[in-house]
Design a protein around this motif. Sequence first.
Motif, PDB file in Angstrom:
ATOM      1  N   LEU A  30       0.727  -1.259  -0.054  1.00 57.33           N
ATOM      2  CA  LEU A  30      -0.148  -0.042  -0.048  1.00 57.33           C
ATOM      3  C   LEU A  30       0.888   1.202   0.038  1.00 57.33           C
ATOM      4  CD1 LEU A  30      -2.810  -1.090   2.477  1.00 57.33           C
ATOM      5  CD2 LEU A  30      -2.847  -0.872  -0.173  1.00 57.33           C
ATOM      6  N   LEU A  31       1.906   1.363   0.814  1.00 55.42           N
ATOM      7  CA  LEU A  31       2.956   2.462   0.750  1.00 55.42           C
ATOM      8  C   LEU A  31       3.509   2.584  -0.832  1.00 55.42           C
ATOM      9  CD1 LEU A  31       4.867   4.384   2.130  1.00 55.42           C
ATOM     10  CD2 LEU A  31       6.610   2.779   2.185  1.00 55.42           C
ATOM     11  N   ALA A  32       4.106   1.551  -1.367  1.00 54.54           N
ATOM     12  CA  ALA A  32       4.280   1.638  -2.742  1.00 54.54           C
ATOM     13  C   ALA A  32       3.335   2.245  -3.699  1.00 54.54           C
ATOM     14  CB  ALA A  32       4.742   0.155  -3.193  1.00 54.54           C
ATOM     15  N   LEU A  33       2.085   1.601  -3.686  1.00 59.06           N
ATOM     16  CA  LEU A  33       1.044   2.100  -4.606  1.00 59.06           C
ATOM     17  C   LEU A  33       0.386   3.553  -4.065  1.00 59.06           C
ATOM     18  CD1 LEU A  33      -1.136  -1.195  -4.500  1.00 59.06           C
ATOM     19  CD2 LEU A  33       0.427  -0.115  -6.343  1.00 59.06           C
ATOM     20  N   ALA A  34       0.969   4.227  -2.871  1.00 60.84           N
ATOM     21  CA  ALA A  34       0.334   5.270  -2.472  1.00 60.84           C
ATOM     22  C   ALA A  34       0.521   6.530  -3.354  1.00 60.84           C
ATOM     23  CB  ALA A  34       0.625   5.849  -0.879  1.00 60.84           C
ATOM     24  N   ASP A  35       1.817   6.407  -4.128  1.00 54.14           N
ATOM     25  CA  ASP A  35       2.448   7.483  -4.788  1.00 54.14           C
ATOM     26  C   ASP A  35       2.113   7.413  -6.549  1.00 54.14           C
ATOM     27  OD1 ASP A  35       4.875   9.524  -4.851  1.00 54.14           O
ATOM     28  OD2 ASP A  35       4.760   8.275  -6.782  1.00 54.14           O
ATOM     29  N   PRO A  36       1.725   8.523  -6.975  1.00 52.14           N
ATOM     30  CA  PRO A  36       1.033   8.403  -8.625  1.00 52.14           C
ATOM     31  C   PRO A  36       2.264   8.013  -9.498  1.00 52.14           C
ATOM     32  CG  PRO A  36       1.071  10.527  -7.734  1.00 52.14           C
ATOM     33  CD  PRO A  36       1.392   9.888  -6.607  1.00 52.14           C
ATOM     34  N   THR A  37       3.333   8.491  -9.160  1.00 56.80           N
ATOM     35  CA  THR A  37       4.611   8.112 -10.194  1.00 56.80           C
ATOM     36  C   THR A  37       4.891   6.711 -10.086  1.00 56.80           C
ATOM     37  OG1 THR A  37       5.656  10.380  -9.763  1.00 56.80           O
ATOM     38  CG2 THR A  37       7.264   8.332 -10.495  1.00 56.80           C
ATOM     39  N   ARG A  38       4.788   6.090  -8.921  1.00 58.74           N
ATOM     40  CA  ARG A  38       5.054   4.359  -8.673  1.00 58.74           C
ATOM     41  C   ARG A  38       3.704   3.784  -9.503  1.00 58.74           C
ATOM     42  NH1 ARG A  38       7.747   6.220  -3.802  1.00 58.74           N
ATOM     43  NH2 ARG A  38       5.556   5.805  -2.383  1.00 58.74           N
ATOM     44  N   ALA A  41       8.598  -3.707  -1.928  1.00 59.52           N
ATOM     45  CA  ALA A  41       7.231  -4.164  -1.775  1.00 59.52           C
ATOM     46  C   ALA A  41       7.086  -5.361  -2.794  1.00 59.52           C
ATOM     47  CB  ALA A  41       6.282  -3.002  -2.227  1.00 59.52           C
ATOM     48  N   LYS A  42       8.003  -5.900  -3.520  1.00 57.67           N
ATOM     49  CA  LYS A  42       8.003  -7.099  -4.348  1.00 57.67           C
ATOM     50  C   LYS A  42       7.089  -6.775  -5.498  1.00 57.67           C
ATOM     51  CE  LYS A  42       9.651 -10.035  -0.866  1.00 57.67           C
ATOM     52  NZ  LYS A  42      11.098  -9.456  -0.961  1.00 57.67           N
ATOM     53  N   LEU A  43       6.753  -5.556  -5.949  1.00 54.86           N
ATOM     54  CA  LEU A  43       5.967  -5.376  -6.921  1.00 54.86           C
ATOM     55  C   LEU A  43       6.667  -5.165  -8.466  1.00 54.86           C
ATOM     56  CD1 LEU A  43       3.716  -2.578  -5.552  1.00 54.86           C
ATOM     57  CD2 LEU A  43       2.843  -4.878  -6.270  1.00 54.86           C
ATOM     58  N   VAL A  44       7.980  -5.107  -8.242  1.00 52.81           N
ATOM     59  CA  VAL A  44       8.854  -4.982  -9.346  1.00 52.81           C
ATOM     60  C   VAL A  44      10.206  -6.015  -9.035  1.00 52.81           C
ATOM     61  CG1 VAL A  44      10.682  -3.446 -10.279  1.00 52.81           C
ATOM     62  CG2 VAL A  44       8.382  -2.574  -9.829  1.00 52.81           C
ATOM     63  N   ARG A  45      10.550  -6.634 -10.063  1.00 55.06           N
ATOM     64  CA  ARG A  45      11.636  -7.772  -9.833  1.00 55.06           C
ATOM     65  C   ARG A  45      12.635  -7.220 -10.932  1.00 55.06           C
ATOM     66  NH1 ARG A  45      12.313 -12.876 -12.990  1.00 55.06           N
ATOM     67  NH2 ARG A  45      10.595 -11.953 -13.889  1.00 55.06           N
ATOM     68  N   MET A  64       0.125  -7.127  -5.288  1.00 51.03           N
ATOM     69  CA  MET A  64      -1.234  -6.353  -5.803  1.00 51.03           C
ATOM     70  C   MET A  64      -2.240  -7.242  -5.599  1.00 51.03           C
ATOM     71  SD  MET A  64      -2.102  -3.857  -8.879  1.00 51.03           S
ATOM     72  CE  MET A  64      -0.466  -2.967  -8.606  1.00 51.03           C
ATOM     73  N   ASP A  65      -2.296  -8.603  -6.117  1.00 45.44           N
ATOM     74  CA  ASP A  65      -3.131  -9.589  -5.686  1.00 45.44           C
ATOM     75  C   ASP A  65      -3.670  -9.576  -4.301  1.00 45.44           C
ATOM     76  OD1 ASP A  65      -3.446  -9.734  -8.487  1.00 45.44           O
ATOM     77  OD2 ASP A  65      -2.247 -11.721  -8.571  1.00 45.44           O
ATOM     78  N   GLU A  66      -2.657  -9.772  -3.509  1.00 42.59           N
ATOM     79  CA  GLU A  66      -2.786  -9.955  -2.220  1.00 42.59           C
ATOM     80  C   GLU A  66      -3.781  -8.869  -1.233  1.00 42.59           C
ATOM     81  OE1 GLU A  66       0.905 -13.104  -1.329  1.00 42.59           O
ATOM     82  OE2 GLU A  66       0.941 -11.071  -0.830  1.00 42.59           O
ATOM     83  N   ALA A  67      -3.262  -7.709  -1.751  1.00 40.03           N
ATOM     84  CA  ALA A  67      -3.866  -6.311  -1.461  1.00 40.03           C
ATOM     85  C   ALA A  67      -5.310  -6.249  -1.751  1.00 40.03           C
ATOM     86  CB  ALA A  67      -3.063  -5.272  -1.909  1.00 40.03           C
TER      87      ALA A  67
END
Length: 126
Positions: free
Chosen positions: A14-22, A60-64, A81-84
């Motif tokens: 959620l921290l990673a997804l909170a930013d529009p650039t990310r 956040a393991k959203l990017v490898r 993201m699926d887990e969130a």
Amino acid sequence: MRTPATPNHLDQTLLALADPTRRAILQRLAAGELRVTELAQPFAMSLNAVSKHIRVLERAKLVRRRREGREHLLSFTPKPMDEAARWMEAQRASWTSRLQALDDLLQAEDRAAAASAPPHPKGRLR
């Protein structure tokens, strides 16, 4: 209620997804693997600033990241993201159930109040 996402992973996601650039970085990576420099190109910020955003997404393991020679290639990993999304859906279902129970209770009280109210005298309804 136990969900597959551990609180720490959920917080990181959620921290990673909170930013529009990310979020924009993830959208670009959803189309396929990119080099860091290709990924940074459309953003009006330094490569160093984009790299900081990428590190948050990696934590956040959203990017490898994988290396191919001197190149750093990035790809999107959707599992966090699926887990969130599953956690959010569980919360939504819980709140929907609670609000439905409250609605049922209030409607039952309204029906009980209407049943116990004295009838309107004839001719005074206008």
